[in-house]
Design an enzyme around this catalytic site. Structure first.
Site, short mmCIF file in Angstrom:
data_model
loop_
_atom_site.label_atom_id
_atom_site.label_comp_id
_atom_site.label_asym_id
_atom_site.label_seq_id
_atom_site.Cartn_x
_atom_site.Cartn_y
_atom_site.Cartn_z
N ILE A 181 -49.60 14.97 -9.83
CA ILE A 181 -49.50 15.53 -8.77
C ILE A 181 -50.51 16.52 -8.44
O ILE A 181 -51.01 16.75 -7.16
CB ILE A 181 -48.21 16.24 -8.64
CG1 ILE A 181 -47.01 15.19 -8.67
CG2 ILE A 181 -47.69 16.98 -7.11
CD1 ILE A 181 -45.42 15.67 -8.97
N ASP A 183 -55.03 24.24 -16.73
CA ASP A 183 -53.94 23.42 -17.46
C ASP A 183 -54.66 23.44 -19.00
O ASP A 183 -55.82 23.38 -19.16
CB ASP A 183 -54.21 22.03 -16.63
CG ASP A 183 -53.18 21.03 -17.23
OD1 ASP A 183 -53.07 20.84 -18.49
OD2 ASP A 183 -52.60 20.34 -16.22
N CYS A 238 -47.04 22.15 -12.72
CA CYS A 238 -46.80 22.11 -14.36
C CYS A 238 -45.21 21.86 -14.27
O CYS A 238 -44.40 21.98 -13.73
CB CYS A 238 -47.36 23.35 -14.92
SG CYS A 238 -46.51 24.78 -14.23
N PRO A 239 -45.04 20.97 -15.57
CA PRO A 239 -43.31 21.15 -15.92
C PRO A 239 -42.92 22.27 -16.04
O PRO A 239 -43.55 23.22 -16.52
CB PRO A 239 -43.50 19.78 -17.17
CG PRO A 239 -44.93 20.23 -17.70
CD PRO A 239 -45.83 20.76 -16.58
N THR A 241 -43.53 23.31 -5.56
CA THR A 241 -42.79 22.20 -5.47
C THR A 241 -42.50 21.51 -6.80
O THR A 241 -42.23 20.41 -6.81
CB THR A 241 -43.65 21.04 -4.60
OG1 THR A 241 -44.89 21.07 -5.15
CG2 THR A 241 -44.19 21.62 -3.23
N ARG A 280 -40.87 23.03 -10.24
CA ARG A 280 -39.60 23.32 -10.79
C ARG A 280 -39.05 24.69 -10.58
O ARG A 280 -39.88 25.72 -10.65
CB ARG A 280 -39.17 23.06 -12.17
CG ARG A 280 -39.02 21.61 -12.64
CD ARG A 280 -37.80 20.92 -12.01
NE ARG A 280 -37.51 19.53 -12.31
CZ ARG A 280 -37.82 18.55 -11.47
NH1 ARG A 280 -38.65 18.73 -10.55
NH2 ARG A 280 -37.84 17.32 -11.90
N ASP A 324 -40.05 24.32 -2.64
CA ASP A 324 -39.30 23.17 -2.35
C ASP A 324 -38.21 23.05 -3.54
O ASP A 324 -37.38 22.08 -3.66
CB ASP A 324 -40.22 21.98 -2.47
CG ASP A 324 -39.48 20.50 -1.99
OD1 ASP A 324 -38.56 20.55 -1.24
OD2 ASP A 324 -39.52 19.67 -3.09
N GLU A 375 -30.92 25.88 -7.87
CA GLU A 375 -30.79 25.24 -6.56
C GLU A 375 -29.61 24.12 -6.95
O GLU A 375 -29.11 23.53 -5.94
CB GLU A 375 -31.99 24.15 -6.37
CG GLU A 375 -32.42 23.36 -7.55
CD GLU A 375 -33.56 22.52 -7.28
OE1 GLU A 375 -34.53 22.85 -6.95
OE2 GLU A 375 -33.41 21.17 -7.59
N HIS A 428 -35.63 20.49 -1.99
CA HIS A 428 -36.25 19.65 -3.04
C HIS A 428 -36.33 18.33 -2.37
O HIS A 428 -35.76 17.18 -2.83
CB HIS A 428 -35.22 19.48 -4.27
CG HIS A 428 -35.69 18.92 -5.45
ND1 HIS A 428 -35.42 19.67 -6.74
CD2 HIS A 428 -36.70 18.06 -6.03
CE1 HIS A 428 -36.16 19.07 -7.67
NE2 HIS A 428 -36.81 18.09 -7.12
#
Ligand code: NAI
Length: 336
Positions: free
Chosen positions: A157, A176, A207-208, A234, A236, A260, A265, A297
């Protein structure tokens, strides 16, 4: 296989039924609106496969109930798997599968849509014009061309965002721990995260969510940012410390915020709560700022992405039924 789908919406049924039919209808699918929790986990008893989404909680208590009920595979219809206790799943012999890549462009394009909306105040202009207010005060934006965008996480992404922003003529910084080989061709300059925060007009998170990225954007990170910078998340929710961000908005440290995803959430998103009193005071405070844009989301929510998610999910379960291995199993190594 018998599959029980949690948090099922009409669109999940539409796309999963189509993918199952395209594969020759090998599976019997039961759709449940309920979110997965220790209370609802027994509803999967008798099924060999469970299909869950981002706000379904697959903790040890849930997975133990699955194991007792005969569930062998948990097929996530998401890329992220931070909501699953992978160690417990491994101990209980439950395979966890996911959809690693489904139209990264869907999320990237929504991310850039948020950037442009915030920058040019489209969310405010929409309401103004409908009320007969054609004044421009307060709607002043900036050219994306020549601005510096910092991308945190240059996986599928993040790179898709980089490609779009390169087209706008943005200068691209990236952070990264595993720089992408194609970064140089896109004009990405890899820097340390502190450097990225200090130099970017726009910061976008891809990033995760891991222990290392939890509250990556906290008060200290915000203090390093360029005053008035735009922040877009967008990825987590818990990558951003919402309380710190609210303080940053109040002080003007953050100039524009697009979300997002949101830390809490799970109690809000994907449901129509318009007839209820909002109980989350932090979220309610976020919604009071004119320079904040929140979507629930929906970055993944395109025809192409839902088709790919459904096809990969059915593919994961079919491969597991035939060979005992999912196409895209999540291993505990991913915990690192
Ligand atoms: P990916 O796995 O292709 O890329 C993630 C990148 O983050 C990798 O390059 C990895 O090295 C990097 N990374 C890992 N730890 C990092 C750290 N501490 N700091 C900076 N970078 C780090 O994943 P993809 O497909 O690009 O997705 C990214 C995230 O987007 C997912 O983990 C998921 O949480 C989120 N997502 C959100 C959606 C939405 O609808 N809002 C839909 C799909 C994904």
């Amino acid at each position: 296989m018998q599959i029980v789908v949690f948090s099922a919406k009409p669109y999940d049924r539409q796309f999963l039924d189509a993918a199952n039919a395209a594969a020759g209808s090998p599976h019997r699918i039961t759709y449940l609106e309920a979110r997965l929790s220790p209370e609802t986990a027994p509803l999967a008893a008798g099924a060999q496969a469970v299909c869950a989404f981002v706000n379904d909680q697959a903790d040890a208590a849930v997975l133990e109930q699955f194991a007792r009920g005969g569930v062998k595979i948990l097929a996530l219809r998401s890329a992220g798997f931070n909501n699953v206790d992978l160690v417990a799943a491994q101990r209980l012999g439950i395979t966890v599968a996911r959809v690693p890549a489904y139209s990264p462009e869907s999320v990237a394009e929504h991310t850039v849509a948020m950037m442009l909306s915030l920058n040019r105040r489209i969310h405010r202009a929409y309401h103004r014009v409908r009320e007969g207010n054609f004044a421009l005060d307060g709607l002043l934006g900036f050219d994306m061309f020549g601005r510096t965008a910092g991308i945190i996480g240059t996986g599928r992404i993040g790179l898709a965002v980089a490609r779009i922003l390169a087209g706008f003529g943005c200068r691209l910084l990236a952070y990264d721990p595993y720089p992408a080989a194609e970064g140089a061709a896109l004009g990405l300059e890899y820097v340390g995260v502190e450097d990225l925060l200090a130099r970017s007009d726009i910061i976008t998170l891809h990033c995760p969510l891991t222990p290392a990225t939890h509250h990556l954007i906290d008060a200290a990170a915000i203090a390093r940012m360029r005053r008035g910078a735009m922040l877009v998340n967008t990825s987590r929710g818990a990558i951003v410390d919402t309380r710190a961000v609210i303080a940053g908005l109040k002080s003007g440290a953050i100039g524009l915020l697009g979300l997002d995803v949101y830390e809490e959430e799970g109690d809000l998103f994907f449901e129509d709560l318009s007839g209820q009193m909002l109980q989350d005071d932090i979220f309610a405070r976020l919604l009071t700022f004119p320079n904040v844009l929140v979507t629930a989301h929906q970055a993944f929510f395109t025809h192409e992405a839902l088709t790919a998610i459904a096809e990969t999910t059915i593919g994961n379960i079919s491969a597991f039924a035939e060979t005992g291995r999912a196409l895209h199993a999540v291993s505990t190594e991913k915990l690192a």
